[in-house]
Design an enzyme around this catalytic site. Sequence first.
Site, PDB file in Angstrom:
ATOM      1  N   ASP A  17       0.491  -1.164  -0.107  1.00 18.72           N
ATOM      2  CA  ASP A  17      -0.053   0.036   0.080  1.00 18.72           C
ATOM      3  C   ASP A  17       0.766   1.151  -0.172  1.00 18.72           C
ATOM      4  O   ASP A  17       1.375   1.359   1.101  1.00 18.72           O
ATOM      5  CB  ASP A  17      -0.765  -0.045   1.227  1.00 18.72           C
ATOM      6  N   ASP A  28      -3.776   4.030   2.873  1.00 21.94           N
ATOM      7  CA  ASP A  28      -5.116   3.891   3.158  1.00 21.94           C
ATOM      8  C   ASP A  28      -5.390   2.375   3.592  1.00 21.94           C
ATOM      9  O   ASP A  28      -6.478   2.063   3.996  1.00 21.94           O
ATOM     10  CB  ASP A  28      -6.033   4.332   2.098  1.00 21.94           C
ATOM     11  N   ASP A  34      -2.196  -0.957  -3.577  1.00 19.32           N
ATOM     12  CA  ASP A  34      -2.489  -0.478  -4.955  1.00 19.32           C
ATOM     13  C   ASP A  34      -1.426  -0.400  -6.031  1.00 19.32           C
ATOM     14  O   ASP A  34      -0.252  -1.087  -5.630  1.00 19.32           O
ATOM     15  CB  ASP A  34      -2.512   1.181  -4.418  1.00 19.32           C
ATOM     16  N   ASP A  54     -11.139 -14.702 -15.865  1.00 18.86           N
ATOM     17  CA  ASP A  54     -11.976 -15.043 -14.875  1.00 18.86           C
ATOM     18  C   ASP A  54     -13.121 -15.994 -15.317  1.00 18.86           C
ATOM     19  O   ASP A  54     -13.620 -15.750 -16.274  1.00 18.86           O
ATOM     20  CB  ASP A  54     -12.386 -13.776 -14.286  1.00 18.86           C
ATOM     21  N   GLU A  94      -9.065 -19.428 -16.647  1.00 22.25           N
ATOM     22  CA  GLU A  94      -9.631 -20.078 -15.070  1.00 22.25           C
ATOM     23  C   GLU A  94     -10.556 -21.251 -15.505  1.00 22.25           C
ATOM     24  O   GLU A  94     -11.845 -20.883 -15.741  1.00 22.25           O
ATOM     25  CB  GLU A  94     -10.136 -19.059 -14.176  1.00 22.25           C
TER      26      GLU A  94
HETATM   27  C1  NOJ Z   1     -12.681 -16.411  -9.649  1.00 20.64           C
HETATM   28  C2  NOJ Z   1     -11.904 -15.380  -9.129  1.00 20.64           C
HETATM   29  O1  NOJ Z   1     -10.473 -15.965  -8.905  1.00 20.64           O
HETATM   30  C3  NOJ Z   1     -12.764 -15.303  -7.852  1.00 20.64           C
HETATM   31  O2  NOJ Z   1     -11.827 -14.480  -6.752  1.00 20.64           O
HETATM   32  C4  NOJ Z   1     -13.874 -14.557  -8.086  1.00 20.64           C
HETATM   33  O3  NOJ Z   1     -14.682 -14.366  -6.732  1.00 20.64           O
HETATM   34  C5  NOJ Z   1     -14.807 -15.396  -8.843  1.00 20.64           C
HETATM   35  N1  NOJ Z   1     -14.098 -15.895 -10.130  1.00 20.64           N
HETATM   36  C6  NOJ Z   1     -15.990 -14.406  -9.495  1.00 20.64           C
HETATM   37  O4  NOJ Z   1     -15.512 -13.484 -10.192  1.00 20.64           O
END
Ligand code: NOJ
Length: 505
Positions: A25, A29, A33, A194, A248
Amino acid sequence: MTRHMDSPWWRDAVVYEIYVRSFADASGDGVGDLPGVRERLPYLRSLGVDAVWLTPFYPSPMADGGYDVADHRGVDPLFGTLADFEALVHDAHELGLKVLVDVVPNHSSSEHPWFRDALRGVGRDRYLFRDRPNNWQSTFSGPAWTQLPDGQWYLHLFASEQPDFNWRNPEVHAEFLDILRFWLDRGVDGFRIDVAMGLYKAEGLPDVEDQAFASVSPIWGRPEVHAVYRDWRKLLDSYPGERMAVGEVWTDDPADLALYVRPDELHQSFNFSWLQAPWSPAAFRKVIDDTLKTVPFATWVLSNHDVVRHRTRYGTDDPGTGLARARAGLLMMLALPGSVYLYQGEELGLPEVTDLPPESRQDPVFKRSKGELPGRDGCRVPLPWTPDGASYGFSADGVAPWLPQPDEFRTLNAQNQAEDPGSTLEFYRRALACRRELARSVPYALEWLESPQGALFFSRGSLTCAVNCGSDPVRLPPHESVLLSSGPVEDGVLPPDTAAWLRTS
Ligand code: NOJ
């Protein structure tokens, strides 16, 4: 197959995941970041990784730690500015580090302008609105549907603040191509996608009996998703440099992974079977064999911001055992062909923080399950950089970090470990340096050697990796020298929970 000069960088890269809000950080805060990441790039360079993956830093109400994106082309003031991002990419490239960013195409934030429009009844076809819900459950527990005051329901496979897009609407497809272009134009080297096996849902949204992440179901792994990745691949290939994407994809079956990494689709997908395997030679061997048989370019991962840190997973009740296994597991992973994803803090041997006070927990999994599930905050606790200060150097002095750090983080801080040759940090540095020199020049193919009960021995050319997962010491296989070991190795004997790299002729 040896690494050739023309082999793309990602095939055997070590990628370091930065969970931005918990890394460093700079603004003071209590939340990590982009300037904080930028300041610490030399640390990552000296650790010896090839690339970083930044988790979402886009404008977001933070209902799911930033995976609820309100604007896919910006930087949330919590994390800095677009200029900070550009400076970070510039510096990373100067240091020879590639930069991957997260793209979140399955859903947006409920604060996204499109969803705000949808709430007013405009453009609902960009999301999945229905008059009646089906029986799907949110991955974060509870129903996957929320009803609006006008009676309609919308689908959210995660938190209710994360409405799922309707990928059958071509506008969504076009929008994401444009988002990818936006970040590619700013020099990113690739994307982590994702929920890559989400996006499309079966027509008619039928009820399901079992909705675990699965190969192909009405919810996950719809075949239509592959056309999206073919278009994304074309876009990535149209840019100079070796831009890449890693998906993923949660599945137990490597055959599913193989579908996502066909030559005209994604470059890689995460291999979660590796982190799901227990501390067992048979389980490790099966995942290795299945992966190498099925997936053209393997990836390996032991921890990330969604799972219990592997030191604790492997730990039984004894933290010493967990750490020994975590270090041995790293050596085994780094000896495998393909690329490796590390998660911030594993190089410090951080454990999962299991005793966070309920009032500090922020994961929607904890909230939605009414505390029944602990959620993922325990692996997201801000990193300790120094032995002193209110947050061990994570934030400015006197500032409390967004999640409390346990006392144990004081001794695990990076500064002290950098000065201690026996530390986990120094072990990671040595292992990554050795891999860079040696493992990349050995053949891709792996050969199993005869291994005693409880152990796994394999070789790639002149490199042999020996891992003892059992409870008795074993004799090392024949070798010329011990290159590196995760714990003490003497007189040719490999103790339990220890791995070694050996040079053989
Ligand atoms: C996978 C991400 O790695 C996770 O952290 C997130 O909560 C879910 N997808 C939903 O976006």
